[in-house]
Scaffold this active site. Structure first.
Site: not given
Ligand SMILES: CC(C)(COP(=O)(O)OP(=O)(O)OC[C@H]1O[C@@H](n2cnc3c(N)ncnc32)[C@H](O)[C@@H]1OP(=O)(O)O)[C@@H](O)C(=O)NCCC(=O)NCCS
Length: 341
Positions: A121, A260, A290
């Site tokens: 990520c 994020h 996500n």
């Protein structure tokens, strides 16, 4: 690794951004039909209400392309102008050729070097740092950075601890020289000893995609949620603070915090510890979950569309992901016409 970068004279920034998500929406109510969970549990623990899911036929490059085209249009350049393309993804179309090569071909970027980057990520921030390095060193002039993920294809839809978290999407940015603003610094890091806490064990050379490994469901995301949560709350704070210190900036200088979108509780904790007011945080986790390397550019695009980003604004971005990796970037927004051409 930590660097305040604006001191070397060359200013490099983002001159165009774009994003794309698939049409299909998977709500928490849909998940209640699939695993033993509830909308209430998911919202309370993560902040997620729904996520987008790609069609079975769609791969990372299919999501990357519309995002990339929008970014190129905003930057007013064509695919053939690009000389460097990096796609950050944990879900490439296939192991090789790289998804970036597929993207380069579709964009007509015949002169561009193209490769994929795997930093979970944190991938988009790692890729921005590489594009920054390539442009500021003179190695490249016009670069395209993409984060694209089809996490739904590596999600175990029978495992409630993970399947509630992830979604599909893509975001892209054109990175090149600018007259004003641009990147102020990066802080990147990795702790490989934490790798087993968030991994896809099979599909590589350690555990190839044999029938035996597929039967063990080793091709899916495996995660120690509590450990990742602890790690994330720590590094999202330390990385941002170290970068602000190195750049000589204070909290008051930060106009927008684009974290994020892993878990709303992680974001709230980080913002509180860093000392950032709630109205400076960009949040869209409720609608996308996500999306790994796509999450920061998706949030940036929404912030710009909503009029929350103006030239001269200082943007702080931070991420944590598989590796375990982390990263932060500081950027003075300048894509409203200050490109250096
Ligand atoms: C995954 C996560 C939401 C789980 O929340 P948590 O508060 O840590 O929950 P726990 O794992 O401690 O589980 C608590 C209980 O809820 C249960 N549970 C787990 N998932 C559930 C779900 N979807 N619905 C209902 N109950 C669930 C567990 O089985 C456990 O039950 P038990 O106490 O009877 O054993 C949280 O750990 C997290 O977000 N971690 C970070 C993940 C992440 O961001 N990964 C990507 C990083 S880039």
């Amino acid at each position: 690794m930590i660097a305040a970068v604006s001191s070397n004279g060359t200013r490099v920034g983002i001159t165009g951004i774009g994003a794309y998500v698939p049409d299909r929406v998977l709500t928490n109510a849909d998940l209640e039909e699939m695993v033993a969970t509830s909308d209430e549990w998911i919202v309370e623990r993560t902040g997620i209400r729904e996520r987008r899911i790609a069609e079975p036929s769609e791969a990372a490059s299919d999501l990357a392309l519309p995002a990339a085209r929008d970014a190129l249009e905003q930057a007013q350049i064509r695919g053939e102008d690009l000389d460097y393309i990096v796609v950050a993804t944990a879900t490439p179309d296939m192991l090789f050729p790289a998804t970036s090569c597929v993207v380069a071909d579709a964009l007509g970027a015949e002169r561009a070097a193209a490769y994929d980057l795997l930093a979970g990520c944190s991938g988009f921030l790692y890729a921005l740092a590489q594009a920054y390095g390539a442009v500021s060193s003179g190695l490249a002039e016009r670069t395209l950075v993409v984060g694209s993920e089809v996490l739904s294809k590596i999600t175990n839809w029978k495992e409630r601890g993970t399947c509630i978290l992830f979604g599909d999407g893509a975001g892209a940015a054109v990175v090149e020289r600018v007259d004003e603003g641009g990147f102020e610094g990066f802080e990147l890091g990795a702790d490989g000893s934490r790798g087993p806490d968030l991994c896809v064990p099979a599909g590589g050379s350690r555990l190839p995609s044999t029938t035996e490994n597929l039967e063990r469901e080793a091709q899916f995301i495996h995660m120690n949620g509590r450990e990742v949560f602890r790690f994330a709350t720590r590094v999202m704070v330390s990385s941002a603070q170290e970068l602000l210190d190195a750049s000589g900036l204070t909290l008051d200088d930060v106009d927008l915090y684009v974290p994020h979108q892993a878990n709303q509780r992680i974001i709230d904790h980080a913002a509180k510890e860093i000392g950032l007011a709630r109205d400076k945080i960009v949040l869209n986790i409720d609608r996308y979950g996500n999306t790994s390397s796509a999450s920061i550019p998706l949030a940036l695009v929404e912030a710009e569309r909503d009029g929350r980003l103006a030239d001269g604004d200082t943007v702080l971005m931070s991420a944590v992901g598989a590796g375990l990796t982390w990263g932060s970037a500081l950027l003075t927004w300048s894509n409203g016409g200050s490109r250096s051409r």
